[in-house]
Design an enzyme around this catalytic site. Structure first.
Site, PDB file in Angstrom:
ATOM      1  CD  GLU A 181      -2.890  -1.230   2.337  1.00 23.72           C
ATOM      2  OE1 GLU A 181      -4.036  -1.647   2.129  1.00 23.72           O
ATOM      3  OE2 GLU A 181      -2.488  -0.852   3.454  1.00 23.72           O
TER       4      GLU A 181
ATOM      5  CD  GLU B 186      -4.314  -6.220   2.726  1.00 23.87           C
ATOM      6  OE1 GLU B 186      -5.153  -5.469   3.276  1.00 23.87           O
ATOM      7  OE2 GLU B 186      -3.089  -6.172   2.975  1.00 23.87           O
TER       8      GLU B 186
END
Length: 580
Positions: A158, A234
């Site tokens: 991320e 995710e």
């Protein structure tokens, strides 16, 4: 070569189409004795792969000192996954987020006040290199290219939510390749222009993280990378809890339906989390948007498997969703792990904190109140002590930037809390003979996500009495990593912080949960193992104790409570968790 690779919008393994149906299980949140149980349940639910982060701070707790034993034995976890028939995705990027302390970065990085993490900053990259020299040599033989089960590894996590330093991202990529990592490499980011622009690099597969609207999310990915397979690294099927808020839950059918939508479309999905586990010790992280929000001890995450590994309604809903598109056979599960109600025990001994400082801590003297990291401490508590000379009229004592919650004592008397939320001062007068001020600061977890990531602990700037800064400090380091020298006594009526001890007799071991009626805030140790924090504000009301932490016969229970313990010093070992 038997290797997972990309062909247009398809993933191929051994030159055949392969759909990743993965579930996240973090080995570092589960006692090793239960790794196989959790992995077998993942397999039984219909998944073909397990994904796990790798937290740097667990594996290099002190600079140059590495740990790959017990709960840190990632190699054994991967080999158990292989044994039960699962492929493995590893995410060894220096930063992992994961609601884990400092996002997995080691606290000792912050001993350097000029440290810049997650960027092309050479002092930081030198530390990453030293870590990767050890870690990646252990991971190299586990790759599918070396006949192991690992099919992919992550470069950074991320990153587009933090920065846009492509020189740094390419450095990490080359760092991995040069150390023998030759499986599929990927990044993972949120489905926005900002995040994808900042977090992706050429030659590394871009994947997405999200909890809903897969069609729209993958359309956004296609705007940036038109000819890539759809991979959700995710899929957030639940959520985590902060202290003082409600326990998060997500409707099992709704979560499974969104998952099924992706499977039907042929998308590749990593189910985050399949089993959450526990933030044992002081390893919980924290968020900071409008305010500082520390995460609770439980990482239940409202998963298909509960914190203690039980099947939830979400397990069955998810298995049904997979079964529509894949033959997963009959449900075959490992032997159930018993839950035990051991009942109420009394804590019969106490070791007051202030009378045991020499048994617990190293004491240093400094002109200024330095942070934990500057003093070589990563987790736990830190006590600052100084004198104020009198006489002086009543003034506010102000801690300039406390991290995170401080108890203030004047001449041994508890005066109140100063914290990083609302309370920033306590007022008192100083008599002619002066007063001794003691400030006990708790590190409640470093921030694991976002622009506030640099989060040193303790007193980061200074302490003032009105406008006047106070100097000449005696500082006691309290990591609470060794309680063996505590001097316990039978007299229980103390004021202020203390360690309370009792014993639990066990004949038949099973998982259990500690309920702490009327206790305020603190930490629980079972046979010397720190099982985590409790706090009366909830939502978590019990702490999970896996059976392997117990032993047949006498078990030692120590509770460190920051405030005056309840009059009736009891705890209840129950077979039922209370998370909200």
């Amino acid at each position: 070569m038997n290797k997972l690779h990309v062909e247009g919008k398809d993933l191929k393994l051994n030159n055949e189409h392969f759909q990743v149906i993965s579930g996240a299980i973090h080995y570092f949140r589960i006692v090793p004795e239960y790794w196989e149980d959790r992995l077998l349940k993942l397999k039984a639910c219909g998944f073909n792969c397990v994904e796990t982060y790798i937290p740097w701070n667990l594996h290099e707790p002190k600079e140059g000192e590495f740990n790959f034993e017990g709960i840190a034995d990632v190699e054994s976890f991967v080999r158990i996954a292989e044994k039960v028939g699962l492929y493995v995705i590893l995410r060894p990027s220096p930063y992992i987020c994961a609601e884990w302390e400092f996002g997995g970065l080691p606290a000792w990085l912050l001993a350097d006040k000029n440290m810049r993490v997650r960027s092309y900053h050479k002092p930081y990259l030198e530390k990453v290199d030293q870590y990767y020299n050890v870690l990646l040599q252990k991971l190299k033989p586990l790759q599918i290219t070396h006949n192991g089960p690992v099919i992919a590894m992550q470069v950074e996590n991320e990153y587009g939510s933090f920065g846009n330093d492509k020189t740094y991202l390419n450095y990490i990529k080359e760092n991995m390749i040069n150390r023998g990592i030759d499986v599929l490499l990927f990044t993972s980011d949120g489905p926005t222009d900002l995040m994808l622009k900042g977090g992706t690099i050429p030659g590394v597969l871009a994947t997405l993280n999200f909890g809903s609207k897969p069609k729209e999310s993958f359309e956004k990915l296609a705007e940036h990378e038109a000819d890539l397979p759809n991979i959700c690294m995710e899929y957030w099927n639940g959520w985590f809890d902060h202290w003082g808020e409600e326990h998060h839950q997500r409707d099992p059918k709704e979560a499974a339906d969104t998952f099924g939508e992706m499977l039907e479309n042929g998308d590749n999905v990593n189910f985050y989390m399949f089993h959450g586990g526990t933030n044992f010790g002081f390893f919980n992280g924290a968020n900071h948007s409008d305010k500082y929000e520390p995460t609770v001890t439980s990482y239940d995450y409202d998963c298909p498997l509960s914190e203690s590994g039980d099947l939830t309604p979400k397990f069955y809903a998810v298995r049904e969703a997979i079964a529509k598109y894949k033959d997963i056979g009959d449900l075959i599960l490992p032997k159930p792990i018993p839950k035990k109600n051991y009942g109420v025990i009394k804590l019969t001994q106490v070791a007051p904190l202030f009378k045991n400082l020499e048994n617990l801590s190293e004491v240093v003297h400094r002109t200024h109140p330095e942070t934990m990291e500057q003093l070589g401490q990563s987790y736990g508590f830190i006590l600052y002590k100084t004198k104020i000379h009198g006489p002086q009229e009543e003034q506010p004592l102000i801690i300039q930037d406390v991290r995170d919650r401080a108890l203030v004592f004047v001449n041994g008397n508890y005066m109140g809390v100063i914290d990083r939320w609302n309370e920033n001062s306590i007022s008192f007068a100083v008599p002619k003979e002066g007063v001794t001020v003691e400030i006990l600061v708790e590190n409640m977890g470093r921030i694991n996500y976002g622009p506030q990531l640099i989060d040193p602990k303790g007193i980061t700037e200074g302490v003032r009495f009105e406008r006047q800064f106070l100097y000449d400090w005696e500082i006691s380091l309290l990591p609470l990593d060794d309680l063996s020298k505590l001097d316990f006594q039978r007299h229980l009526n103390i004021k202020g912080p203390g360690f309370f001890k009792g014993t639990l007799e066990v004949q038949d071991k099973g998982d259990t949960f500690i309920e702490l009626p009327n206790w305020v805030k603190g930490v629980v140790f079972i046979n010397g193992f720190n099982i985590g924090r409790y706090w009366e504000i909830g939502p978590q009301r019990t702490l999970y104790v896996p059976a392997p932490l117990l032993k047949e016969g006498t078990n030692e229970i120590i509770i460190f409570d920051l405030h005056s313990a309840p009059e009736e010093k009891i705890v209840n070992f129950t077979d039922t968790p209370i998370l909200g």
